[in-house]
Design an enzyme around this catalytic site. Sequence first.
Site, short mmCIF file in Angstrom:
data_model
loop_
_atom_site.label_atom_id
_atom_site.label_comp_id
_atom_site.label_asym_id
_atom_site.label_seq_id
_atom_site.Cartn_x
_atom_site.Cartn_y
_atom_site.Cartn_z
N ASN A 25 -13.37 0.98 -1.29
CA ASN A 25 -12.15 1.09 -2.09
C ASN A 25 -12.35 0.13 -3.26
OD1 ASN A 25 -9.61 1.15 -3.20
ND2 ASN A 25 -8.64 -0.03 -1.55
N TRP A 26 -12.71 0.69 -4.39
CA TRP A 26 -13.08 -0.17 -5.52
C TRP A 26 -11.87 -0.81 -6.20
CZ3 TRP A 26 -17.56 2.36 -8.85
CH2 TRP A 26 -18.69 2.54 -8.02
N LYS A 27 -10.67 -0.28 -5.93
CA LYS A 27 -9.44 -0.80 -6.55
C LYS A 27 -9.57 -0.72 -8.08
CE LYS A 27 -8.75 -3.50 -2.43
NZ LYS A 27 -8.04 -4.58 -1.78
N HIS B 185 -2.03 2.79 0.40
CA HIS B 185 -2.65 1.46 0.50
C HIS B 185 -1.56 0.39 0.39
CE1 HIS B 185 -4.98 -2.08 -0.49
NE2 HIS B 185 -5.99 -1.46 0.10
N GLU C 190 -1.40 -2.26 -1.19
CA GLU C 190 -1.12 -2.71 -2.57
C GLU C 190 -0.17 -1.75 -3.28
OE1 GLU C 190 -5.22 -3.16 -3.64
OE2 GLU C 190 -5.34 -4.89 -2.29
N GLU D 11 -5.14 -1.37 8.27
CA GLU D 11 -5.40 -2.52 7.40
C GLU D 11 -4.27 -3.53 7.52
OE1 GLU D 11 -8.34 -1.33 4.09
OE2 GLU D 11 -6.32 -1.10 3.33
N GLY E 132 -8.16 -8.76 1.28
CA GLY E 132 -8.55 -9.61 0.16
C GLY E 132 -8.32 -11.09 0.40
N SER F 34 -10.94 -7.45 4.62
CA SER F 34 -12.01 -8.45 4.63
C SER F 34 -13.17 -8.10 5.56
CB SER F 34 -11.46 -9.84 4.95
OG SER F 34 -10.50 -10.22 3.97
N GLY G 14 -12.94 -3.18 0.67
CA GLY G 14 -12.58 -3.55 -0.70
C GLY G 14 -13.67 -4.37 -1.35
N GLY G 15 -13.49 -5.68 -1.35
CA GLY G 15 -14.40 -6.60 -2.04
C GLY G 15 -15.88 -6.34 -1.77
P1 PGA Z 1 -10.80 -6.13 1.27
O1 PGA Z 1 -9.88 -4.86 0.92
O2 PGA Z 1 -12.00 -5.59 2.00
O3 PGA Z 1 -11.15 -6.72 -0.08
O4 PGA Z 1 -9.99 -7.04 2.11
C1 PGA Z 1 -9.71 -3.84 1.86
C2 PGA Z 1 -8.82 -2.80 1.29
O5 PGA Z 1 -7.89 -3.17 0.55
O6 PGA Z 1 -8.98 -1.61 1.54
#
Ligand code: PGA
Length: 257
Positions: A13-15, A99, A101, A171, A177, A217, A238-239
């Site tokens: 998930n590149w955001k 998600h 966010e 999640e 994050g 994470s 994500g990251g």
């Molecule tokens: P993260 O993000 O791996 O950076 O914690 C996961 C996500 O938001 O899908």
Amino acid sequence: MKKTVRKAIIAGNWKMNKTRPEAKALLEEIKPLVANAGEVEVVACVPFTNLETAIAATEGTNIKIGAENVHFEKSGAYTGEISADMLTELGVEYVVIGHSERRQYFGETDETVNKRTKAALAAGLKPIVCVGELLWERECNITEEVISRQIKLDLYDVSAEDVKKTVIAYEPVWAIGTGKTATADQAEEVCALIRSTLAKLYDEATAQAVTIQYGGSMNAANCAELLSKENVDGGLIGGASLKANDFNTIVHAAVNG
Ligand code: PGA
């Protein structure tokens, strides 16, 4: 037993990251690394502006491309939104829905998650539906209620046939994050709860067929333990998905997991 009944899926998930040239460069780096991922489905969910570039860059490879959101109406006066048909026409296969966010910053609710999920499925997209509890909810010991409520509402009126095409991403909001990962046992506990909720809503065979990911994470160091768990069938990353080598380590942990 898990790999024989359902697909392992590792999705990045590149955001809101990467311009088109940067997206192309990252995918070119990832492509050869994950080419031997075998049965593991490798997905990159990228910003809307990168979709066409990403699809062109991954043509003929084992990498599938996903979007990070989709609107629930087919078309109309929804300035700034993107419909499911617009995504499928490009060749997009997956879409992240709900998600945390989006729930936190953009007013996404279980009702709109449900509408988006149904619109995505109707257009032939595979939704990755995200659920997860807040830290406060975990501390109050209501994780189980929160997650089962989200599953029931987010999948309301989704048929058994369609739910098998749906990926659920667990999640925990406090782990996204933050560098704080759920322990493998915590992840397994909630992923198993999601599966038992699905079994109640549908039936055991349907529940066993649904891919459930952990996200929050997940990284090169902790992925193997998380992915070794019976009900953790993949990851939403994500990251670590922005670093080719780390993403590849996670993909290969799923190959072995
Ligand atoms: P993260 O993000 O791996 O950076 O914690 C996961 C996500 O938001 O899908």
